[in-house]
Design a protein around this motif. Structure first.
Motif, short mmCIF file in Angstrom:
data_model
loop_
_atom_site.label_atom_id
_atom_site.label_comp_id
_atom_site.label_asym_id
_atom_site.label_seq_id
_atom_site.Cartn_x
_atom_site.Cartn_y
_atom_site.Cartn_z
N LEU A 104 0.84 -1.20 0.00
CA LEU A 104 0.00 0.00 0.00
C LEU A 104 0.87 1.25 0.00
CD1 LEU A 104 -2.57 -1.17 2.71
CD2 LEU A 104 -2.76 -1.39 0.23
N ASN A 105 0.47 2.23 -0.79
CA ASN A 105 1.18 3.50 -0.83
C ASN A 105 0.90 4.26 0.47
OD1 ASN A 105 2.09 6.14 -1.32
ND2 ASN A 105 1.76 5.91 -3.53
N ASP A 106 1.97 4.71 1.10
CA ASP A 106 1.82 5.38 2.39
C ASP A 106 2.70 6.64 2.42
OD1 ASP A 106 1.04 5.90 5.00
OD2 ASP A 106 2.56 4.59 5.87
N GLY A 107 2.25 7.67 1.69
CA GLY A 107 2.97 8.93 1.69
C GLY A 107 4.39 8.85 1.16
N GLY A 108 4.57 8.15 0.06
CA GLY A 108 5.90 8.01 -0.52
C GLY A 108 6.63 6.76 -0.07
N GLN A 109 6.17 6.16 1.02
CA GLN A 109 6.71 4.88 1.45
C GLN A 109 5.74 3.77 1.06
OE1 GLN A 109 7.71 5.37 5.74
NE2 GLN A 109 9.82 5.25 5.02
N VAL A 110 6.18 2.54 1.27
CA VAL A 110 5.33 1.38 0.99
C VAL A 110 5.01 0.70 2.31
CG1 VAL A 110 5.11 -0.80 -0.24
CG2 VAL A 110 6.43 1.07 -1.26
N LEU A 111 3.73 0.49 2.55
CA LEU A 111 3.29 -0.27 3.71
C LEU A 111 3.09 -1.72 3.27
CD1 LEU A 111 2.27 -0.57 6.63
CD2 LEU A 111 -0.01 0.07 5.79
N GLN A 136 13.85 -0.54 -0.12
CA GLN A 136 14.02 -1.43 1.03
C GLN A 136 13.15 -2.68 0.94
OE1 GLN A 136 13.04 1.55 4.08
NE2 GLN A 136 15.15 1.43 4.84
N LEU A 137 12.40 -2.80 -0.14
CA LEU A 137 11.45 -3.91 -0.23
C LEU A 137 12.14 -5.27 -0.27
CD1 LEU A 137 8.59 -2.63 -2.56
CD2 LEU A 137 8.52 -3.09 -0.10
N ARG A 138 13.29 -5.34 -0.89
CA ARG A 138 13.97 -6.63 -0.94
C ARG A 138 14.40 -7.08 0.47
NH1 ARG A 138 15.63 -9.66 -5.12
NH2 ARG A 138 17.06 -11.35 -4.58
N ARG A 139 14.91 -6.13 1.25
CA ARG A 139 15.29 -6.47 2.62
C ARG A 139 14.07 -6.88 3.43
NH1 ARG A 139 18.73 -2.37 6.32
NH2 ARG A 139 20.14 -2.70 4.56
N ILE A 140 12.96 -6.14 3.26
CA ILE A 140 11.73 -6.51 3.98
C ILE A 140 11.26 -7.89 3.56
CG2 ILE A 140 9.29 -5.91 4.27
CD1 ILE A 140 10.12 -2.96 4.02
N SER A 141 11.41 -8.22 2.28
CA SER A 141 11.03 -9.55 1.79
C SER A 141 11.85 -10.64 2.49
CB SER A 141 11.23 -9.63 0.28
OG SER A 141 10.50 -8.63 -0.39
#
Length: 423
Positions: A104-111, A136-141
């Protein structure tokens, strides 16, 4: 015989050319005795060309050898909340667990939201969300894969960690850092002189290594975030084989300044050297125990290369290995329970010892293994091996059942070191 043990100053002659920026790929060559069937459905708003989370999670779990990732590509089965899951279709397809989520788009970041579901009971085992920038999505993954791994197996994951290794491209040596899955390789140092023995600091922010750029082996510490580096050991003669203390304040190094090859402890800035080893002409490959009170090292004092343990304050050393005429390259697991090392048994192979019972188990069947190091969860061991006279990184589980190879498409890689978890 000793030439094999202490080849730290000569192994680089075996390296062949490599493309430095090429990522590695993981090949699974052995799986666990039990594999957990899991369905990982595409997250809501996930785009194949960017912000792809589920392929990373699926790859992590699949290459672990512990999970069987099932293919559920039918768009009609897609769900983004537990209440909309088609549980009967998942069960009939053999799924024991399911992973669903949203971006989800969260003010320029991804939730990022995700759920781990037990399909049979429809129970939510994990409900988690985290914000981050798109890069940072790959690290979160990887962190999501670690959570899934831990919840189902009962053991921590290690996907959100990094590895370091040495490559050689022509006459150029390169110290590289990459994610644990071989993705995103970056060059930390490039030199026309050999680089060897990279070791991670406990906080994952620095590497200690040996460089020959001054036409002799010198130990450096390199701060990854800033690129700043400094000399940690440049004494008369050879300076080699750095190892970090658990608190990150000291290094064990091998110096020849007093004659022979001896273990010293120095502060990270290179100050206050004090000798630890006594006896034997060759003492090398130090590593701290998890509590920081002792050092394990390889020595010829018994007539053949064997592994010993000594207090950090010096004194008499206790011999740990007795089976066979060659045992070297010890590393202690982060939990302090095990020691991995190289033993000669119809070839040079990775072994692991339970430090409480002193029972050992040989984990590999290859002929030229070297440089083993534990993953931060103590469950996997990264090492180098020769396949067709070509250096390749490999991973084996501490029980020997799960085996992987990290293949570089255009060259050889050697001297790997597994780093701590990324936060």
């Amino acid at each position: 015989m000793l030439q094999r043990v202490f080849r730290q100053l000569t192994f680089l002659l075996l390296l062949a050319s490599s493309v430095a920026q090429a990522d590695m790929t993981i090949e699974v060559v052995g799986v666990g005795s039990q594999q957990y069937p899991i369905a990982i459905l595409p997250f809501q708003n996930e785009q194949p060309d960017r912000q792809s989370v589920t392929p990373v999670i699926a790859s992590d779990l699949n290459t672990s050898g512990v999970f069987k990732v099932l293919n559920f590509n039918d768009p009609s089965l897609r769900a983004y909340t537990p209440s909309t899951l088609n549980y009967s279709a998942l069960q009939s397809g053999g799924a024991q667990y399911a992973v669903i989520g949203q971006l989800l788009n969260d003010g320029g970041q991804v939730l990022v939201k995700f759920w781990l579901i037990d399909v049979a009971s429809k129970q939510e085992l994990i409900a988690f969300e985290k914000r981050g920038s798109p890069n940072q999505l790959r690290r979160i993954s990887h962190q999501i894969a670690d959570m899934i791994y831990a919840k189902i197996t009962g053991n921590p994951g290690a996907f959100a960690s990094r590895i370091a290794y040495v490559l050689k491209n022509g006459k150029s040596y390169q110290l590289q850092v990459a994610d644990a899955d071989g993705y995103g390789a970056q060059t930390v140092l490039k030199s026309r002189m050999p680089i060897m023995s990279p070791k991670w600091s406990p906080d994952g922010g620095k590497l200690a290594y040996v460089s020959f750029e001054l036409e002799k082996p010198v130990v450096y510490v390199h701060e990854l975030a800033t690129g700043k580096r400094w000399t940690a050991a440049n004494f008369k003669g050879s300076n080699s084989a750095p190892a970090w203390s658990p608190d990150g304040r000291q290094l064990a190094v091998v110096l020849t300044k007093d004659g022979g090859s001896q273990i010293f402890i120095v502060n990270v800035d290179g100050s206050n050297p004090r000798r630890v080893s006594q006896g034997g002409e060759i003492n090398t490959e130090p590593t701290f125990t998890a509590d920081g009170r002792s050092i394990l090292f390889t020595s010829d004092r018994g007539g053949s290369p064997q592994i010993y343990r000594s207090s950090v304050n010096g004194g008499n050393a206790e011999r740990l290995t007795f089976s066979g005429a060659y045992n070297a390259s010890a590393k202690v697991s982060p939990d302090g329970k095990y020691m991995t090392y190289i033993t000669r048994d119809n070839g040079y192979r990775v072994a692991v010892m339970d430090l409480n019972t002193r029972r050992s188990n040989i984990l590999t069947s290859s002929n030229m293994d070297d440089s083993p190091s534990f993953a931060p969860n103590s469950a996997m061991i990264l090492y180098e091996t020769d396949i067709g006279r070509r250096g390749t990184l490999a991973i084996v589980s501490s029980d020997g059942k799960v085996k992987q190879r990290l293949k570089s498409p255009n060259g050889e890689v050697r001297q790997p070191a597994w780093g701590p978890m990324l936060r």
